[in-house]
Design a protein around this motif. Structure first.
Motif, PDB file in Angstrom:
ATOM      1  N   PRO A  23       0.830  -1.211   0.000  1.00 46.03           N
ATOM      2  CA  PRO A  23       0.000   0.000   0.000  1.00 46.03           C
ATOM      3  C   PRO A  23       0.861   1.256   0.000  1.00 46.03           C
ATOM      4  O   PRO A  23       2.030   1.224   0.387  1.00 46.03           O
ATOM      5  CB  PRO A  23      -0.808  -0.118   1.287  1.00 46.03           C
ATOM      6  N   LEU A  24       0.274   2.349  -0.449  1.00 50.27           N
ATOM      7  CA  LEU A  24       0.990   3.621  -0.503  1.00 50.27           C
ATOM      8  C   LEU A  24       1.416   4.068   0.891  1.00 50.27           C
ATOM      9  O   LEU A  24       0.753   3.782   1.882  1.00 50.27           O
ATOM     10  CB  LEU A  24       0.092   4.693  -1.115  1.00 50.27           C
ATOM     11  N   THR A  25       2.510   4.784   0.943  1.00 51.01           N
ATOM     12  CA  THR A  25       2.993   5.336   2.203  1.00 51.01           C
ATOM     13  C   THR A  25       2.158   6.556   2.573  1.00 51.01           C
ATOM     14  O   THR A  25       1.894   7.406   1.732  1.00 51.01           O
ATOM     15  CB  THR A  25       4.470   5.764   2.071  1.00 51.01           C
ATOM     16  N   VAL A  26       1.748   6.639   3.804  1.00 49.45           N
ATOM     17  CA  VAL A  26       0.996   7.786   4.285  1.00 49.45           C
ATOM     18  C   VAL A  26       2.005   8.830   4.743  1.00 49.45           C
ATOM     19  O   VAL A  26       2.831   8.580   5.613  1.00 49.45           O
ATOM     20  CB  VAL A  26       0.063   7.400   5.457  1.00 49.45           C
ATOM     21  N   VAL A  27       1.944  10.003   4.113  1.00 46.68           N
ATOM     22  CA  VAL A  27       2.877  11.080   4.440  1.00 46.68           C
ATOM     23  C   VAL A  27       2.121  12.117   5.249  1.00 46.68           C
ATOM     24  O   VAL A  27       1.060  12.585   4.841  1.00 46.68           O
ATOM     25  CB  VAL A  27       3.450  11.718   3.162  1.00 46.68           C
ATOM     26  N   ARG A  28       2.665  12.449   6.379  1.00 44.08           N
ATOM     27  CA  ARG A  28       2.042  13.476   7.233  1.00 44.08           C
ATOM     28  C   ARG A  28       3.013  14.628   7.406  1.00 44.08           C
ATOM     29  O   ARG A  28       4.194  14.427   7.658  1.00 44.08           O
ATOM     30  CB  ARG A  28       1.693  12.883   8.597  1.00 44.08           C
ATOM     31  N   ARG A  29       2.469  15.797   7.319  1.00 44.05           N
ATOM     32  CA  ARG A  29       3.257  16.992   7.511  1.00 44.05           C
ATOM     33  C   ARG A  29       3.442  17.241   9.003  1.00 44.05           C
ATOM     34  O   ARG A  29       2.515  17.048   9.788  1.00 44.05           O
ATOM     35  CB  ARG A  29       2.506  18.161   6.893  1.00 44.05           C
ATOM     36  N   SER A  30       4.622  17.670   9.387  1.00 41.17           N
ATOM     37  CA  SER A  30       4.888  17.987  10.779  1.00 41.17           C
ATOM     38  C   SER A  30       4.005  19.152  11.219  1.00 41.17           C
ATOM     39  O   SER A  30       3.747  20.084  10.457  1.00 41.17           O
ATOM     40  CB  SER A  30       6.365  18.376  10.954  1.00 41.17           C
ATOM     41  N   HIS A  31       3.548  19.093  12.442  1.00 39.98           N
ATOM     42  CA  HIS A  31       2.718  20.166  12.992  1.00 39.98           C
ATOM     43  C   HIS A  31       3.464  21.495  12.961  1.00 39.98           C
ATOM     44  O   HIS A  31       2.866  22.555  12.816  1.00 39.98           O
ATOM     45  CB  HIS A  31       2.313  19.805  14.426  1.00 39.98           C
ATOM     46  N   PHE A  32       4.794  21.449  13.067  1.00 40.36           N
ATOM     47  CA  PHE A  32       5.600  22.661  13.142  1.00 40.36           C
ATOM     48  C   PHE A  32       6.270  23.001  11.809  1.00 40.36           C
ATOM     49  O   PHE A  32       7.110  23.886  11.757  1.00 40.36           O
ATOM     50  CB  PHE A  32       6.655  22.519  14.236  1.00 40.36           C
ATOM     51  N   ALA A  33       5.905  22.303  10.737  1.00 41.10           N
ATOM     52  CA  ALA A  33       6.490  22.595   9.425  1.00 41.10           C
ATOM     53  C   ALA A  33       6.079  24.005   8.997  1.00 41.10           C
ATOM     54  O   ALA A  33       4.958  24.445   9.277  1.00 41.10           O
ATOM     55  CB  ALA A  33       6.008  21.577   8.407  1.00 41.10           C
ATOM     56  N   PRO A  34       6.992  24.713   8.320  1.00 41.18           N
ATOM     57  CA  PRO A  34       6.646  26.069   7.880  1.00 41.18           C
ATOM     58  C   PRO A  34       5.477  26.040   6.892  1.00 41.18           C
ATOM     59  O   PRO A  34       5.364  25.139   6.079  1.00 41.18           O
ATOM     60  CB  PRO A  34       7.918  26.577   7.205  1.00 41.18           C
ATOM     61  N   LYS A  35       4.624  27.028   7.004  1.00 38.30           N
ATOM     62  CA  LYS A  35       3.460  27.138   6.137  1.00 38.30           C
ATOM     63  C   LYS A  35       3.533  28.451   5.371  1.00 38.30           C
ATOM     64  O   LYS A  35       4.185  29.385   5.802  1.00 38.30           O
ATOM     65  CB  LYS A  35       2.181  27.058   6.957  1.00 38.30           C
ATOM     66  N   THR A  36       2.847  28.519   4.259  1.00 36.78           N
ATOM     67  CA  THR A  36       2.794  29.737   3.462  1.00 36.78           C
ATOM     68  C   THR A  36       1.389  30.307   3.572  1.00 36.78           C
ATOM     69  O   THR A  36       0.412  29.598   3.368  1.00 36.78           O
ATOM     70  CB  THR A  36       3.129  29.429   1.991  1.00 36.78           C
ATOM     71  N   LEU A  37       1.292  31.590   3.894  1.00 40.54           N
ATOM     72  CA  LEU A  37      -0.006  32.230   4.074  1.00 40.54           C
ATOM     73  C   LEU A  37      -0.237  33.244   2.958  1.00 40.54           C
ATOM     74  O   LEU A  37       0.658  34.040   2.640  1.00 40.54           O
ATOM     75  CB  LEU A  37      -0.063  32.935   5.432  1.00 40.54           C
ATOM     76  N   PHE A  38      -1.414  33.180   2.361  1.00 39.35           N
ATOM     77  CA  PHE A  38      -1.808  34.120   1.327  1.00 39.35           C
ATOM     78  C   PHE A  38      -3.124  34.770   1.705  1.00 39.35           C
ATOM     79  O   PHE A  38      -3.990  34.137   2.303  1.00 39.35           O
ATOM     80  CB  PHE A  38      -2.030  33.406  -0.015  1.00 39.35           C
ATOM     81  N   CYS A  39      -3.280  36.030   1.335  1.00 42.33           N
ATOM     82  CA  CYS A  39      -4.575  36.696   1.378  1.00 42.33           C
ATOM     83  C   CYS A  39      -5.039  36.730  -0.072  1.00 42.33           C
ATOM     84  O   CYS A  39      -4.372  37.322  -0.916  1.00 42.33           O
ATOM     85  CB  CYS A  39      -4.453  38.111   1.919  1.00 42.33           C
ATOM     86  N   ILE A  40      -6.147  36.067  -0.351  1.00 43.21           N
ATOM     87  CA  ILE A  40      -6.622  35.944  -1.728  1.00 43.21           C
ATOM     88  C   ILE A  40      -7.972  36.629  -1.851  1.00 43.21           C
ATOM     89  O   ILE A  40      -8.902  36.339  -1.102  1.00 43.21           O
ATOM     90  CB  ILE A  40      -6.742  34.465  -2.141  1.00 43.21           C
ATOM     91  N   PHE A  41      -8.060  37.522  -2.816  1.00 42.71           N
ATOM     92  CA  PHE A  41      -9.307  38.210  -3.127  1.00 42.71           C
ATOM     93  C   PHE A  41      -9.685  37.791  -4.537  1.00 42.71           C
ATOM     94  O   PHE A  41      -8.858  37.856  -5.440  1.00 42.71           O
ATOM     95  CB  PHE A  41      -9.125  39.726  -3.053  1.00 42.71           C
ATOM     96  N   PHE A  42     -10.929  37.345  -4.728  1.00 38.99           N
ATOM     97  CA  PHE A  42     -11.295  36.830  -6.041  1.00 38.99           C
ATOM     98  C   PHE A  42     -12.694  37.248  -6.446  1.00 38.99           C
ATOM     99  O   PHE A  42     -13.526  37.579  -5.615  1.00 38.99           O
ATOM    100  CB  PHE A  42     -11.193  35.304  -6.076  1.00 38.99           C
ATOM    101  N   LYS A  43     -12.856  37.250  -7.769  1.00 44.65           N
ATOM    102  CA  LYS A  43     -14.191  37.404  -8.347  1.00 44.65           C
ATOM    103  C   LYS A  43     -14.759  35.998  -8.452  1.00 44.65           C
ATOM    104  O   LYS A  43     -14.161  35.043  -7.958  1.00 44.65           O
ATOM    105  CB  LYS A  43     -14.094  38.050  -9.735  1.00 44.65           C
TER     106      LYS A  43
END
Length: 159
Positions: A23-43
């Motif tokens: 079976p495929l390996t389950v990959v989990r992101r670390s709770h403390f891994a860096p994240k990227t934040l965006f403010c998105i405004f859309f039509k």
């Protein structure tokens, strides 16, 4: 033959595997891994503005007005030179920068109508309205994918 295997307790970890296949390996992101934040405004179809928030930056009402709302208003006026922000509505959740008096005052001064978060829906984000609407028809899925691709392109620039 194909088997359905569940790894661990979560059903979201389940995967289909052929007989004799691992079976495929389950990959989990670390709770403390860096994240990227965006403010998105859309039509309803495309993003109008995607603002990358630097890592460690705190978003208060001043930051939100100066770095998100002012560039948004400028972009709207560039895209709609004859009507500007007339009849523009913005939907915010109840985050502190969104509900601050200065933000409301700025939006009013620009002629932008602020739509309130529906009561008793803390788990419903403003973005959900677009995603739910785009999911309703098959032809709109490509629009949703283009929005996701735009965010991914932005994140490559800032990583």
């Amino acid at each position: 033959m194909v088997y359905h295997k569940q790894l661990g307790r979560k059903s979201s970890n389940a995967a289909w595997a052929a007989s004799g296949e691992t079976p495929l390996t389950v990959v989990r992101r670390s709770h403390f891994a860096p994240k990227t934040l965006f403010c998105i405004f859309f039509k309803t179809t495309v993003p109008v503005l995607i603002h990358h928030v630097e890592r460690g930056q705190t978003i208060d009402h001043d930051y939100y007005i100066n770095n998100c709302l002012q560039p948004l208003v400028n972009e709207i006026q560039k895209q709609r030179p004859s009507s500007g922000t007339h009849a523009i509505k913005i939907h915010h959740d109840n985050a502190r920068p969104h509900v601050h008096k200065d933000v409301s005052t700025y939006l009013e001064s620009q002629g932008i109508m602020k739509m309130l978060q529906p009561p008793n829906s803390p788990d419903l984000t403003p973005c959900d309205f677009l995603v739910i609407r785009l999911d309703q028809t098959k032809s709109n899925r490509s629009k949703k994918l283009s929005i996701i691709a735009s965010c991914r392109n932005q994140s490559h620039v800032f990583d």
